[in-house]
Each structure stands twice: as C-alpha cells, then as structure tokens.
Scaffold this motif. Structure first.
Motif, PDB file in Angstrom:
ATOM      1  N   GLY A 167      -2.335  12.492   4.987  1.00  0.00           N
ATOM      2  CA  GLY A 167      -3.737  12.885   5.054  1.00  0.00           C
ATOM      3  C   GLY A 167      -4.671  12.066   4.189  1.00  0.00           C
ATOM      4  O   GLY A 167      -5.858  12.389   4.080  1.00  0.00           O
TER       5      GLY A 167
ATOM      6  N   PHE B  92       3.585   0.666   2.891  1.00  0.00           N
ATOM      7  CA  PHE B  92       3.344  -0.425   3.825  1.00  0.00           C
ATOM      8  C   PHE B  92       3.298  -1.741   3.051  1.00  0.00           C
ATOM      9  O   PHE B  92       2.528  -1.867   2.080  1.00  0.00           O
TER      10      PHE B  92
ATOM     11  N   ILE C 231       8.976   5.411   5.172  1.00  0.00           N
ATOM     12  CA  ILE C 231       8.772   6.757   4.636  1.00  0.00           C
ATOM     13  C   ILE C 231       9.813   6.982   3.543  1.00  0.00           C
ATOM     14  O   ILE C 231      11.020   7.019   3.821  1.00  0.00           O
TER      15      ILE C 231
ATOM     16  N   TYR D 185       0.840  -1.188   0.000  1.00  0.00           N
ATOM     17  CA  TYR D 185       0.000   0.000   0.000  1.00  0.00           C
ATOM     18  C   TYR D 185       0.880   1.244   0.000  1.00  0.00           C
ATOM     19  O   TYR D 185       1.923   1.293   0.650  1.00  0.00           O
TER      20      TYR D 185
ATOM     21  N   PRO E 150      -4.616   4.581   2.773  1.00  0.00           N
ATOM     22  CA  PRO E 150      -3.712   3.735   1.978  1.00  0.00           C
ATOM     23  C   PRO E 150      -4.389   3.311   0.677  1.00  0.00           C
ATOM     24  O   PRO E 150      -5.594   3.036   0.651  1.00  0.00           O
TER      25      PRO E 150
ATOM     26  N   GLY F 111       3.167  -4.268   7.758  1.00  0.00           N
ATOM     27  CA  GLY F 111       4.497  -3.945   8.241  1.00  0.00           C
ATOM     28  C   GLY F 111       4.470  -2.565   8.878  1.00  0.00           C
ATOM     29  O   GLY F 111       3.451  -1.876   8.889  1.00  0.00           O
ATOM     30  N   GLN F 112       5.630  -2.147   9.402  1.00  0.00           N
ATOM     31  CA  GLN F 112       5.685  -0.918  10.178  1.00  0.00           C
ATOM     32  C   GLN F 112       5.685   0.338   9.314  1.00  0.00           C
ATOM     33  O   GLN F 112       5.489   1.440   9.814  1.00  0.00           O
TER      34      GLN F 112
ATOM     35  N   GLN G  57       0.686   5.338   0.827  1.00  0.00           N
ATOM     36  CA  GLN G  57      -0.127   6.303   1.557  1.00  0.00           C
ATOM     37  C   GLN G  57       0.529   7.670   1.528  1.00  0.00           C
ATOM     38  O   GLN G  57       1.663   7.832   1.983  1.00  0.00           O
TER      39      GLN G  57
END
Lengths: 117, 116
Positions: free
Chosen positions: A41, A89, A112, A36, A44, A108-109, A38
């Motif tokens: 704002g 993600f 960025i 995903y 995802p 997953g965590q 994202q």
C-alpha cells in the motif's frame, strides 16, 4: 536488452538471517543501480544505490555487491528483522547515455521478502 | 519535509467514467513520472514530463493522458477506465540537467484505483 532480471521471486528467512537478492542486466549504458523497498500500500522508497565504478557499497545493514564484468549486482541484508519484510526491486537507469531509454528506471520483477520472528 | 503527494489515496470509479488523479511535489524537481503498478508486479512507466516536454511510452494506451500545468503539479487522466486499469498509480519526481538525469526518483504513496 532493456531488461533487468531479478531472482528469487520470493524469499523467506528467519530473523537474523542474511537474505540475498540477485539481479542481472544486459544494457551496458546503465550507469546507476538503485534498490527500492516497497511496503504494501506504499510507494517504493529508495533503499541504497551503486554506480558501476564501485564493487561494493554498504549502508547500515544493507550491502550492494556489484560485478561489472558479469553485469550482475546483488543486495544483502545483514541481521534481517521482521520489519524488513517487504517487496524489493532492483533497478537500473542510464542517466546520460542518450537515446529513447535514458533517464528511465528499468525495474527487476521484484522479490517478496518475509522475515519470520 | 519536501515530498511527493498524491490525491486521492483511494479512488473508486465506474467502468467508462473518466477519472483524474493528481500529484504534487515540493522538491522543485523538473521531471515528473507516472507509473502503473499492478499487484505483484514492478511499476510500469506510462509517461514523464521533462519540464514542459511530454514523453509518452510507446505502449501506453491512448486512454491515458497527462497534464502538467506547472512545476509542482501533474495530473493523470484516464478517459474511459476499463476493468484492466485497476491498479496502483505512482507519481515520481527527479532532477535532470540537460541530458543528465538525477540519481534518484522519489515516489509518492500512490493512488489505488478501483474500477467497478
């Protein structure tokens, strides 16, 4: 056993670079692995996904590599652009294995990604 | 276009004042999910509806409730919001048949909840 471990936590590349995000899992009941994207704002959005019977899947500039024996999969972004800057993600889901966890996404965590012009 | 819609996009409430977030979908999916996402974290599943069957996650606080009056709509009720409940709340949908869940979960844009 339900975890999906994702790395790195953050990644900075120059435009045109090839960022690689890695994920690993333990639960062998997982049978679908989506990624995903994202933006801040936003919710995802599904980017690309793979089943464990396939070792690689490519859609446009995005490629998933899957290693079933190692229980690892990764996302490669070719010719990255500043517009690709977002949080990514990986996830896994057991679609039909039964038990209390099936049908649920395990994320997953997150990574960025920043792509500099 | 078929989609998942969340209202409002931004919600401000006071500590302890009940709040309801809404989700609607035009995808005609039979599974609807509510997630909580805090800053720099992955979405955390709160509960989901499979048709009319409600499935609560074991670690979802009792403060969070949900209603699904029909296929298209689902509501998240926070009975007494605390400061720790400030987050983005995401609704998602999926199609399932029997014990087989669909490949994709479609997410709405989220509602950003602020608790003062």
């Amino acid at each position: 056993q339900q975890q999906v471990k994702q790395s790195p936590q953050s990644l900075i590349v120059q435009k045109g670079g090839i960022p690689i995000i890695n994920c690993a899992y333990e639960n062998t009941a997982f049978d679908y692995f989506p990624w995903y994207q994202q933006f801040p704002g936003k919710g995802p959005a599904l980017l690309i996904a793979i089943r464990p019977d396939v070792s690689e899947k490519k859609e446009g500039r995005f490629t998933i590599s899957f290693n079933k024996s190692a229980k690892q999969f990764s996302l490669h972004i070719m010719d990255s652009q500043p517009g690709d800057s977002a949080t990514y993600f990986c996830a896994a889901i057991a679609r039909s294995a039964g038990g209390t966890s099936y049908g649920k996404l395990t994320f997953g965590q997150g990574t960025i990604l920043t792509v500099h012009p | 276009d078929a989609m998942v819609i969340q209202n409002p996009r931004y919600q401000v409430t006071q500590f302890g004042k009940p709040v309801t977030l809404s989700c609607s979908q035009t995808l005609n999916h039979n599974v609807m999910y509510w997630y909580q996402q805090k800053s720099s974290q992955a979405p955390k599943l709160l509960f989901h509806y499979y048709d009319k069957d409600f499935n609560n996650e074991a670690d979802t606080p009792d403060n969070f409730q949900s209603r699904r009056p029909n296929t298209s709509f689902c509501f998240l009720d926070i009975r007494s919001p605390g400061l720790g409940d400030a987050a983005m709340y995401l609704c998602a949908t999926s199609r399932a048949s029997g014990r087989a869940f669909g490949n994709e979960q479609f997410f709405g844009p989220g509602t950003r909840l602020t608790v003062l």
